[in-house]
Motif scaffolding. Structure first.
Motif, mmCIF file in Angstrom:
data_model
loop_
_atom_site.group_PDB
_atom_site.id
_atom_site.type_symbol
_atom_site.label_atom_id
_atom_site.label_comp_id
_atom_site.label_asym_id
_atom_site.label_seq_id
_atom_site.Cartn_x
_atom_site.Cartn_y
_atom_site.Cartn_z
ATOM 1 N N GLY A 16 0.818 -1.212 0.000
ATOM 2 C CA GLY A 16 0.000 0.000 0.000
ATOM 3 C C GLY A 16 0.857 1.269 0.000
ATOM 4 N N GLY A 36 -4.732 0.697 12.071
ATOM 5 C CA GLY A 36 -4.360 1.579 13.177
ATOM 6 C C GLY A 36 -2.998 1.311 13.795
ATOM 7 N N ALA A 72 -5.492 -2.123 -0.683
ATOM 8 C CA ALA A 72 -4.250 -2.900 -0.568
ATOM 9 C C ALA A 72 -4.157 -3.516 0.829
ATOM 10 C CB ALA A 72 -3.041 -2.024 -0.862
ATOM 11 N N ASN A 157 2.707 -14.666 5.520
ATOM 12 C CA ASN A 157 1.429 -14.328 6.163
ATOM 13 C C ASN A 157 0.207 -14.614 5.295
ATOM 14 O OD1 ASN A 157 2.330 -12.321 4.490
ATOM 15 N ND2 ASN A 157 1.439 -10.647 5.665
HETATM 16 N N1 LIG Z 1 1.058 -6.143 -6.938
HETATM 17 C C1 LIG Z 1 2.070 -6.620 -6.241
HETATM 18 O O1 LIG Z 1 3.169 -6.840 -6.738
HETATM 19 C C2 LIG Z 1 1.863 -6.881 -4.780
HETATM 20 C C3 LIG Z 1 2.957 -7.083 -3.943
HETATM 21 C C4 LIG Z 1 2.712 -7.294 -2.584
HETATM 22 C C5 LIG Z 1 1.408 -7.344 -2.108
HETATM 23 N N2 LIG Z 1 0.374 -7.152 -2.958
HETATM 24 C C6 LIG Z 1 -1.018 -7.186 -2.470
HETATM 25 O O2 LIG Z 1 -1.228 -6.049 -1.636
HETATM 26 C C7 LIG Z 1 -2.130 -6.363 -0.578
HETATM 27 C C8 LIG Z 1 -1.484 -5.994 0.749
HETATM 28 O O3 LIG Z 1 -0.299 -6.711 0.945
HETATM 29 P P1 LIG Z 1 0.837 -6.190 1.939
HETATM 30 O O4 LIG Z 1 1.976 -7.111 1.787
HETATM 31 O O5 LIG Z 1 1.036 -4.728 1.726
HETATM 32 O O6 LIG Z 1 0.115 -6.426 3.373
HETATM 33 P P2 LIG Z 1 0.526 -5.821 4.771
HETATM 34 O O7 LIG Z 1 1.943 -5.355 4.763
HETATM 35 O O8 LIG Z 1 0.120 -6.829 5.780
HETATM 36 O O9 LIG Z 1 -0.398 -4.507 4.934
HETATM 37 C C9 LIG Z 1 -1.784 -4.605 5.064
HETATM 38 C C10 LIG Z 1 -2.353 -3.225 5.358
HETATM 39 O O10 LIG Z 1 -3.774 -3.325 5.408
HETATM 40 C C11 LIG Z 1 -4.270 -2.788 6.648
HETATM 41 N N3 LIG Z 1 -5.480 -3.555 6.973
HETATM 42 C C12 LIG Z 1 -5.582 -4.840 7.367
HETATM 43 N N4 LIG Z 1 -6.877 -5.212 7.471
HETATM 44 C C13 LIG Z 1 -7.607 -4.111 7.148
HETATM 45 C C14 LIG Z 1 -8.999 -3.829 7.089
HETATM 46 N N5 LIG Z 1 -9.917 -4.763 7.343
HETATM 47 N N6 LIG Z 1 -9.381 -2.583 6.720
HETATM 48 C C15 LIG Z 1 -8.467 -1.629 6.442
HETATM 49 N N7 LIG Z 1 -7.145 -1.827 6.481
HETATM 50 C C16 LIG Z 1 -6.713 -3.055 6.830
HETATM 51 C C17 LIG Z 1 -3.134 -2.923 7.623
HETATM 52 O O11 LIG Z 1 -3.277 -1.965 8.672
HETATM 53 P P3 LIG Z 1 -2.119 -1.686 9.767
HETATM 54 O O12 LIG Z 1 -1.064 -0.859 9.061
HETATM 55 O O13 LIG Z 1 -2.789 -0.930 10.836
HETATM 56 O O14 LIG Z 1 -1.631 -3.049 10.180
HETATM 57 C C18 LIG Z 1 -1.941 -2.632 6.697
HETATM 58 O O15 LIG Z 1 -1.785 -1.227 6.554
HETATM 59 C C19 LIG Z 1 -2.472 -7.850 -0.732
HETATM 60 O O16 LIG Z 1 -3.684 -7.938 -1.416
HETATM 61 C C20 LIG Z 1 -1.358 -8.404 -1.613
HETATM 62 O O17 LIG Z 1 -1.792 -9.473 -2.407
HETATM 63 C C21 LIG Z 1 0.577 -6.905 -4.271
#
Ligand SMILES: NC(=O)c1ccc[n+]([C@@H]2O[C@H](COP(=O)([O-])OP(=O)(O)OC[C@H]3O[C@@H](n4cnc5c(N)ncnc54)[C@H](OP(=O)(O)O)[C@@H]3O)[C@@H](O)[C@H]2O)c1
Length: 309
Positions: A16, A36, A72, A157
């Motif tokens: 994100g 949060g 994201a 994760n």
């Molecule tokens: N396109 C690509 O190359 C690529 C690469 C990596 C990931 N992704 C995708 O991106 C997404 C996120 O992955 P990530 O690795 O960034 O995950 P991450 O590091 O775990 O971050 C998740 C974020 O979402 C927030 N969150 C969790 N549950 C939520 C909810 N119900 N409502 C609102 N916010 C919420 C978390 O809040 P907190 O900050 O408070 O914990 C955190 O900011 C996934 O869908 C993944 O498949 C895509």
């Protein structure tokens, strides 16, 4: 010059943050929302002090000035957030995969059509300049086989197939399962693989950390996908073969095998990042009401395959 589109970014984790940085260049990011965590709060205060943090997701949905919501979050949360955003009349960019099951993906596709909103799925490799070059080569000299190989450490994760194989399955469908050509991208029709076989699936840290899959397609075309997320080195390569030639995609470079010297020679190198192209394309789609290449239907096609692996 039309005014900039107003966006909200939901989920400010590892990925994100990248989306926020890129969308901040091409649009006006007004809001963000996350669970949060204090680290995220600190990061936002330091890097984007002008962006407001919403107290709830509904606060964003009630803001009439917001054109689109960028999602994201972990995969499990995609469906609820995307559904609420579409119901509120917002365009949606949702990270890959669109959902973790077919039924919910179908529902989002139907809802986006009903509400006449853009539903864009972040299958980023479809926007890679090297991929665009590969698609053009495919129009002239069709590829018969592709071998996707990805070694990395973690992350653990999320479930391996939905989190990581979603990238490769999307590319395989884009190349072998699509009846469109790069000359007529709006006529995309996704053909399902004719066979889906898991050759190996081993768990070390989780139930599944090394996977080897084979997908068969019409006209004797096929691909293999190997992913190892317990590797001590990081590389992602795609080897593609036509009846006559062999190509290798490595990072931002496309190479062609010179059979005489038995060496790969560079034929193309990209300069733009896929993320900047993807984010610009989303803004173009919502501004011009253009159907995205990786729309909800494309995302649904990917989830259909993932759910069978
Ligand atoms: N396109 C690509 O190359 C690529 C690469 C990596 C990931 N992704 C995708 O991106 C997404 C996120 O992955 P990530 O690795 O960034 O995950 P991450 O590091 O775990 O971050 C998740 C974020 O979402 C927030 N969150 C969790 N549950 C939520 C909810 N119900 N409502 C609102 N916010 C919420 C978390 O809040 P907190 O900050 O408070 O914990 C955190 O900011 C996934 O869908 C993944 O498949 C895509």
């Amino acid at each position: 010059m039309p005014s900039k589109k107003c966006l909200a970014v939901v989920g400010i984790g590892r990925w994100g943050k990248n989306l926020l940085r890129e969308f901040d260049r091409v649009a006006l990011v007004e809001w963000c929302f996350y669970k949060g965590s204090p680290e995220t709060k600190k990061w936002l205060k330091k890097n984007y002090p002008g962006i407001k943090t919403a107290a709830s997701f509904d606060q964003i949905l009630h803001d009439q000035s917001i054109d689109a919501v960028i999602i994201a979050t972990p995969i499990k949360a995609h469906y609820e957030l995307a559904k609420k955003a579409l119901l509120a009349g917002k365009h949606v960019f949702v990270e890959k995969p669109i959902t973790d099951n077919v039924k919910q993906a179908q529902e989002l596709v139907r809802l986006a059509a009903k509400k006449k909103r853009i539903l864009f799925v972040g299958h980023i490799f479809s926007y890679h300049p090297v991929w665009a070059k590969i698609k053009r080569l495919n129009d002239v000299e069709p590829f018969k086989h592709a071998s996707f190989v990805w070694n990395k450490l973690g992350t653990f994760n999320e479930e391996l197939v939905f989190n990581l194989a979603s990238h490769d399955v999307a590319m395989a469908l884009d190349l072998f399962g699509s009846s469109s050509t790069s000359l007529a991208p709006n006529k995309l029709v996704l053909d399902k693989p004719t066979s889906i076989k898991t050759i190996e699936n081993s768990g070390m840290v989780t139930d599944s950390d090394i996977i080897y899959i084979r997908l068969g397609f019409k006209n004797s075309r096929s691909c293999t996908i190997y992913i190892n997320r317990v590797s001590n080195f990081k590389n992602k390569t795609i080897t593609l073969a036509t009846n006559k030639n062999v190509y290798l995609w490595e990072n931002d470079r496309l190479l062609k095998l010179d059979k005489k010297s038995a060496a790969f020679k560079l034929i193309y190198q990209s300069t733009k990042t896929p993320l900047e192209i993807e984010c610009t394309e989303f803004i173009k789609c919502i501004t011009r009401n253009k159907k995205p290449h990786t729309d909800g239907g494309f995302g649904l096609g990917v989830v259909r395959v993932l759910s069978k692996i």
